[in-house]
Design an enzyme around this catalytic site. Structure first.
Site, short mmCIF file in Angstrom:
data_model
loop_
_atom_site.label_atom_id
_atom_site.label_comp_id
_atom_site.label_asym_id
_atom_site.label_seq_id
_atom_site.Cartn_x
_atom_site.Cartn_y
_atom_site.Cartn_z
N GLN A 129 -10.64 -1.68 -8.13
CA GLN A 129 -10.30 -0.50 -7.33
C GLN A 129 -9.40 0.46 -8.11
O GLN A 129 -9.54 1.68 -7.99
CB GLN A 129 -9.68 -0.93 -6.00
CG GLN A 129 -10.73 -1.69 -5.16
CD GLN A 129 -10.31 -1.98 -3.74
OE1 GLN A 129 -9.23 -1.62 -3.31
NE2 GLN A 129 -11.19 -2.64 -3.00
N HIS A 140 7.42 -7.43 -0.68
CA HIS A 140 7.01 -7.61 0.72
C HIS A 140 6.69 -9.09 0.92
O HIS A 140 5.55 -9.53 0.75
CB HIS A 140 5.80 -6.76 1.08
CG HIS A 140 5.20 -7.17 2.39
ND1 HIS A 140 5.88 -7.06 3.59
CD2 HIS A 140 4.02 -7.76 2.70
CE1 HIS A 140 5.13 -7.54 4.56
NE2 HIS A 140 4.00 -7.98 4.06
N ASP A 182 8.68 -4.02 6.84
CA ASP A 182 9.96 -4.74 6.75
C ASP A 182 11.11 -3.81 7.13
O ASP A 182 12.04 -4.19 7.84
CB ASP A 182 10.17 -5.25 5.31
CG ASP A 182 8.96 -6.00 4.81
OD1 ASP A 182 8.93 -7.23 4.95
OD2 ASP A 182 8.02 -5.37 4.28
P1 NAX Z 1 -8.47 -8.69 8.00
O1 NAX Z 1 -8.83 -10.00 7.39
O2 NAX Z 1 -8.58 -8.49 9.47
O3 NAX Z 1 -9.31 -7.54 7.30
C1 NAX Z 1 -9.44 -7.43 5.92
C2 NAX Z 1 -10.71 -6.63 5.64
O4 NAX Z 1 -10.74 -6.37 4.23
C3 NAX Z 1 -11.99 -7.36 6.00
O5 NAX Z 1 -12.83 -6.49 6.73
C4 NAX Z 1 -12.58 -7.70 4.63
O6 NAX Z 1 -14.00 -7.72 4.65
C5 NAX Z 1 -12.06 -6.55 3.80
N1 NAX Z 1 -12.09 -6.78 2.36
C6 NAX Z 1 -11.86 -7.95 1.68
N2 NAX Z 1 -12.03 -7.75 0.36
C7 NAX Z 1 -12.32 -6.44 0.20
C8 NAX Z 1 -12.64 -5.64 -0.93
N3 NAX Z 1 -12.66 -6.16 -2.16
N4 NAX Z 1 -12.89 -4.33 -0.73
C9 NAX Z 1 -12.90 -3.81 0.50
N5 NAX Z 1 -12.65 -4.51 1.62
C10 NAX Z 1 -12.36 -5.82 1.46
O7 NAX Z 1 -6.98 -8.41 7.51
P2 NAX Z 1 -5.86 -7.46 8.12
O8 NAX Z 1 -5.13 -8.18 9.19
O9 NAX Z 1 -6.44 -6.14 8.41
O10 NAX Z 1 -4.84 -7.39 6.89
C11 NAX Z 1 -5.22 -6.77 5.67
C12 NAX Z 1 -4.21 -7.07 4.58
O11 NAX Z 1 -2.93 -6.55 4.91
C13 NAX Z 1 -3.99 -8.56 4.33
O12 NAX Z 1 -3.97 -8.77 2.93
C14 NAX Z 1 -2.61 -8.80 4.92
O13 NAX Z 1 -1.99 -9.91 4.32
C15 NAX Z 1 -1.94 -7.51 4.61
N6 NAX Z 1 -0.71 -7.19 5.34
C16 NAX Z 1 0.27 -6.53 4.67
C17 NAX Z 1 1.44 -6.11 5.28
C18 NAX Z 1 2.50 -5.37 4.52
O14 NAX Z 1 3.56 -5.12 5.12
N7 NAX Z 1 2.34 -5.00 3.26
C19 NAX Z 1 1.69 -6.43 6.71
C20 NAX Z 1 0.46 -6.75 7.47
C21 NAX Z 1 -0.57 -7.55 6.75
O15 NAX Z 1 -0.23 -8.91 6.81
#
Ligand code: NAX
Length: 326
Positions: free
Chosen positions: A112, A187, A159
């Protein structure tokens, strides 16, 4: 009407995006008078689900949603974009080691970063949300050498908002009245929520709270473990609050903070003893579409210990992805 801005969002079929996309389309990011085109990226197997989300976006009849692109190709998703929310990431699956998770994500963000480097607007603002967010942002930056390094950031704002809310409740004030609070580092549960400089209408927040033991032994660990507490209660990780924090981060970066501090994960310029390039949560002030790290803050012994602990974790993560980004 104004020309539309293009916003890429990855992980479009996921939980966070089920909130985030509707907030952007509603005008919460650029304002009600700014048309927006959403460019949505997700994996091939998630395309049908993204199609369902697009139907729901249509069914909101948002006046300023000027178009939606759906793709599984980063070079299509990132073409000519003004802003990118990199939310999609590889979650930990059963039996997967932390090291494997790091590498799986490094592969994603390498691709990406390369695509952003090739096709995004040169002044694109990038926010990495997908975990491990700081290290994923570090990799993205490494793989996008032609973009300004400072334009690739990671999300510490959840956070930050979690800490603000808990501190406000303890002090009996509104979170909007707390100024100069900062979250340093990764984070992760090692993040350091720092209230030493915080004020409420000119009064130091530590004086208002007057309970240093609560701050050190309750507040800091509570903010660090808040994500786990939400999972425990909801059976799913933070989503609406994460989307809200992502909007806050990008909104403030675009529109400015009027001198106020917010926390962003930014590539270090070497200040505060954080090695250059490490993406580290720091207090920043935003103005004119850019951010500046708040400089020259004193670092006491407690803070040094906390800042070094979260740094150590980031250095370990960086070492863990060396094979992929060099
Ligand atoms: P979900 O598992 O509901 O959704 C993730 C989506 O990303 C899925 O639709 C999957 O198919 C897609 N995906 C996976 N690999 C991909 C790629 N190479 N290219 C494009 N799309 C791809 O996760 P969700 O609850 O929406 O969380 C997303 C991310 O945010 C996770 O990594 C999570 O750990 C992270 N978070 C980060 C936070 C922060 O404060 N920085 C807080 C919230 C969250 O935990």
């Amino acid at each position: 009407t104004k020309p539309a801005v293009r916003v890429a969002v990855t992980g479009a079929a996921g939980q966070i995006c089920y909130s985030l996309l509707f907030r952007i389309a509603n005008g919460d990011l650029y304002g009600k008078d700014q048309p927006v085109i959403l460019q949505l990226l997700d994996l091939p197997q998630a395309q049908a689900a993204v199609g369902g989300v697009v139907m729901e976006l249509e069914d909101c009849a948002f006046p300023n949603l000027a178009g939606v692109v759906v793709t599984d190709d980063p070079k299509v998703a990132f073409r000519d974009i003004d802003a990118a929310f990199l939310v999609g990431a590889r979650p930990r699956s059963k039996g997967m080691e932390r090291a494997d998770l790091l590498l799986a994500n490094a592969e994603i963000f390498k691709v990406q970063g390369g695509a952003l480097n090739e096709v995004a607007k040169r002044d694109v603002k990038v926010l990495v949300v997908g975990n491990p967010a700081n290290t994923n942002a570090y990799i993205t930056r490494k793989c996008a050498p032609d973009l300004p390094a400072s334009n690739i950031t990671a999300m510490l704002r959840l956070d930050h908002n979690r800490a603000l809310s808990q501190l406000a409740a303890k002090a009996g004030v509104s979170s909007a009245d707390i100024e100069k609070m900062a979250v340093w580092g990764n984070h992760s549960p090692t993040m350091y929520a720092d209230y030493r400089f915080a004020t409420v209408k000119g009064t130091p927040l530590p004086d208002l709270i007057n309970d240093e033991a609560w701050y050190r032994d309750v507040l800091i660990p509570k903010v660090g473990k808040r994500g786990a507490a939400v999972i425990e209660a909801r059976g799913l990780s933070s989503a609406a609050s994460a989307a809200n924090a992502a909007i806050d981060h990008m909104h403030d970066w675009i529109h400015g903070t009027n001198g106020g501090w917010v926390s962003m994960g930014v590539p270090s310029d070497g200040s505060y003893g954080i090695p250059e390039e490490i993406v580290y949560g720091m207090p920043v002030v935003c103005a004119n579409g850019a951010y500046e790290v708040v400089a020259g803050l004193p670092v006491d012994d407690f803070s040094r210990t906390m800042m070094d602990k979260t740094l150590k974790e980031l250095l370990d993560e960086r070492d863990g992805v060396k094979a992929i980004v060099g």
